[in-house]
Motif scaffolding. Structure first.
Motif, PDB file in Angstrom:
ATOM      1  N   TYR A   7     102.016  83.250 108.575  1.00 24.53           N
ATOM      2  CA  TYR A   7     101.763  82.478 107.348  1.00 24.53           C
ATOM      3  C   TYR A   7     101.925  83.327 106.086  1.00 24.53           C
ATOM      4  CZ  TYR A   7      99.701  79.125 104.122  1.00 24.53           C
ATOM      5  OH  TYR A   7      99.495  78.275 103.074  1.00 24.53           O
ATOM      6  N   PRO A   8     101.429  84.567 106.031  1.00 21.82           N
ATOM      7  CA  PRO A   8     101.664  85.388 104.822  1.00 21.82           C
ATOM      8  C   PRO A   8     103.150  85.623 104.535  1.00 21.82           C
ATOM      9  CG  PRO A   8      99.891  86.340 106.111  1.00 21.82           C
ATOM     10  CD  PRO A   8     100.487  85.237 106.945  1.00 21.82           C
ATOM     11  N   PHE A  12     105.086  84.489 101.168  1.00 19.26           N
ATOM     12  CA  PHE A  12     105.965  85.389 100.421  1.00 19.26           C
ATOM     13  C   PHE A  12     107.315  84.726 100.164  1.00 19.26           C
ATOM     14  CE2 PHE A  12     109.502  88.383 100.537  1.00 19.26           C
ATOM     15  CZ  PHE A  12     109.260  89.075  99.361  1.00 19.26           C
ATOM     16  N   LEU A  13     107.874  84.068 101.179  1.00 12.43           N
ATOM     17  CA  LEU A  13     109.167  83.404 101.010  1.00 12.43           C
ATOM     18  C   LEU A  13     109.088  82.270  99.996  1.00 12.43           C
ATOM     19  CD1 LEU A  13     110.427  83.358 104.705  1.00 12.43           C
ATOM     20  CD2 LEU A  13     111.200  84.837 102.834  1.00 12.43           C
ATOM     21  N   VAL A  14     107.986  81.529  99.994  1.00 13.88           N
ATOM     22  CA  VAL A  14     107.797  80.468  99.008  1.00 13.88           C
ATOM     23  C   VAL A  14     107.750  81.071  97.604  1.00 13.88           C
ATOM     24  CG1 VAL A  14     106.178  78.711  98.152  1.00 13.88           C
ATOM     25  CG2 VAL A  14     106.649  78.884 100.598  1.00 13.88           C
ATOM     26  N   LEU A  15     106.987  82.137  97.444  1.00 13.26           N
ATOM     27  CA  LEU A  15     106.858  82.787  96.139  1.00 13.26           C
ATOM     28  C   LEU A  15     108.188  83.380  95.682  1.00 13.26           C
ATOM     29  CD1 LEU A  15     105.032  83.725  93.827  1.00 13.26           C
ATOM     30  CD2 LEU A  15     104.559  85.773  95.159  1.00 13.26           C
ATOM     31  N   ALA A  95     104.928  78.125  92.593  1.00 15.60           N
ATOM     32  CA  ALA A  95     104.691  78.528  93.987  1.00 15.60           C
ATOM     33  C   ALA A  95     103.196  78.579  94.285  1.00 15.60           C
ATOM     34  CB  ALA A  95     105.327  79.888  94.263  1.00 15.60           C
ATOM     35  N   GLY A  96     102.420  79.113  93.354  1.00 13.06           N
ATOM     36  CA  GLY A  96     100.969  79.184  93.538  1.00 13.06           C
ATOM     37  C   GLY A  96     100.344  77.807  93.671  1.00 13.06           C
ATOM     38  N   LEU A  97     100.794  76.873  92.859  1.00 15.57           N
ATOM     39  CA  LEU A  97     100.273  75.501  92.964  1.00 15.57           C
ATOM     40  C   LEU A  97     100.673  74.871  94.296  1.00 15.57           C
ATOM     41  CD1 LEU A  97     100.888  74.367  89.305  1.00 15.57           C
ATOM     42  CD2 LEU A  97      98.664  74.437  90.447  1.00 15.57           C
ATOM     43  N   GLN A 102      98.822  73.075  99.454  1.00 12.29           N
ATOM     44  CA  GLN A 102      99.440  73.004 100.781  1.00 12.29           C
ATOM     45  C   GLN A 102     100.668  72.087 100.802  1.00 12.29           C
ATOM     46  OE1 GLN A 102      96.139  71.918 103.274  1.00 12.29           O
ATOM     47  NE2 GLN A 102      95.347  74.014 103.320  1.00 12.29           N
ATOM     48  N   THR A 103     101.479  72.217  99.752  1.00  7.94           N
ATOM     49  CA  THR A 103     102.712  71.431  99.649  1.00  7.94           C
ATOM     50  C   THR A 103     103.934  72.353  99.590  1.00  7.94           C
ATOM     51  OG1 THR A 103     102.479  71.368  97.236  1.00  7.94           O
ATOM     52  CG2 THR A 103     101.609  69.484  98.479  1.00  7.94           C
ATOM     53  N   GLU A 104     103.862  73.452 100.325  1.00 14.64           N
ATOM     54  CA  GLU A 104     104.942  74.435 100.280  1.00 14.64           C
ATOM     55  C   GLU A 104     106.283  73.838 100.714  1.00 14.64           C
ATOM     56  OE1 GLU A 104     102.160  74.807 102.156  1.00 14.64           O
ATOM     57  OE2 GLU A 104     101.195  76.721 101.697  1.00 14.64           O
ATOM     58  N   VAL A 105     106.287  73.072 101.775  1.00 12.92           N
ATOM     59  CA  VAL A 105     107.530  72.469 102.261  1.00 12.92           C
ATOM     60  C   VAL A 105     107.971  71.336 101.331  1.00 12.92           C
ATOM     61  CG1 VAL A 105     108.609  71.243 104.186  1.00 12.92           C
ATOM     62  CG2 VAL A 105     107.043  73.131 104.650  1.00 12.92           C
ATOM     63  N   LEU A 106     107.019  70.575 100.826  1.00 13.46           N
ATOM     64  CA  LEU A 106     107.342  69.483  99.910  1.00 13.46           C
ATOM     65  C   LEU A 106     107.899  69.999  98.587  1.00 13.46           C
ATOM     66  CD1 LEU A 106     107.274  66.412  99.720  1.00 13.46           C
ATOM     67  CD2 LEU A 106     104.972  66.604  98.757  1.00 13.46           C
ATOM     68  N   LEU A 107     107.634  71.255  98.260  1.00 13.79           N
ATOM     69  CA  LEU A 107     108.174  71.848  97.037  1.00 13.79           C
ATOM     70  C   LEU A 107     109.700  71.819  97.037  1.00 13.79           C
ATOM     71  CD1 LEU A 107     107.733  73.317  94.365  1.00 13.79           C
ATOM     72  CD2 LEU A 107     107.535  75.454  95.657  1.00 13.79           C
ATOM     73  N   ILE A 108     110.307  71.820  98.210  1.00 15.01           N
ATOM     74  CA  ILE A 108     111.769  71.718  98.303  1.00 15.01           C
ATOM     75  C   ILE A 108     112.248  70.424  97.663  1.00 15.01           C
ATOM     76  CG2 ILE A 108     113.704  71.487  99.928  1.00 15.01           C
ATOM     77  CD1 ILE A 108     112.043  73.282 101.852  1.00 15.01           C
ATOM     78  N   LEU A 109     111.500  69.344  97.832  1.00 14.73           N
ATOM     79  CA  LEU A 109     111.860  68.064  97.230  1.00 14.73           C
ATOM     80  C   LEU A 109     111.382  67.974  95.783  1.00 14.73           C
ATOM     81  CD1 LEU A 109     113.041  65.242  97.418  1.00 14.73           C
ATOM     82  CD2 LEU A 109     110.920  64.481  98.479  1.00 14.73           C
TER      83      LEU A 109
END
Length: 180
Positions: A7-8, A12-15, A95-97, A102-109
């Motif tokens: 998960y970390p 990191f990849l999201v950030l 990215a922090g938001l 917990q919307t890391e994957v949804l951030l793609i959309l």
């Protein structure tokens, strides 16, 4: 998504992805700030309506206000420029938001314009490295449209419209996912 000890790495990849994407988008006057304001407005709604987290809502709302205030001076033709400090900061905040909600994957959309900008660079580099051919006249994508003769204002407004559609669809998907 339960990635256990990985998960970390995912965070990191999201950030890294979010900061890079906003940085790549910061190539035309008002493009990154406008798209970031739209994405952050979606996070205002997500944090306010579903989480009830007033601190995150206030942070997202302040960032929207900062982006809109900045646009007054950064709209075409710009008097003030964002630079790496601003674009990387906005990307990190987004990215922090995403991580906090917990919307890391949804951030793609939700951040669709940012994703398309990065993918245009990746596609251009891979195509040129493997086949010595360019897909776009220039990457990121907004520069391709510039070289095709579109005005800077036309490109920015159209990408803002796409950003608004992506953020709205992402918000609806999020609302449906928490109800189901």
């Amino acid at each position: 998504i339960d990635l256990g000890p990985f998960y970390p790495v995912f965070i990191f990849l999201v950030l890294a992805g979010s900061t890079t994407a906003v940085n790549f988008t910061d190539g035309l006057d008002g493009l990154a700030a406008g798209c970031a304001a739209i994405v952050l407005l979606a996070y205002v709604a997500i944090t306010f309506i579903t989480h009830g987290d007033q601190d995150l809502t206030m942070l997202a709302a302040c960032l929207v206000g900062a982006c809109i205030g900045f646009l007054w001076f950064n709209s075409f033709p710009a008097n003030v420029f964002m630079g790496d400090t601003g674009s990387l900061g906005l990307g990190g905040a987004i990215a922090g938001l995403a991580v906090m909600t917990q919307t890391e994957v949804l951030l793609i959309l939700i951040g669709g314009v940012f994703v398309v900008e990065v993918l245009s660079v990746v596609a251009q580099v891979i195509s040129f490295q493997t086949m010595r051919k360019r897909i776009f006249l220039m990457a990121p994508l907004h520069h391709h449209f510039e070289l095709r003769g579109w005005s800077e204002t036309k490109i920015i407004l159209r990408l803002w419209i796409v950003a608004a559609a992506c953020a709205a669809i992402g918000f609806v998907v999020y609302q449906l996912s928490i109800r189901g």
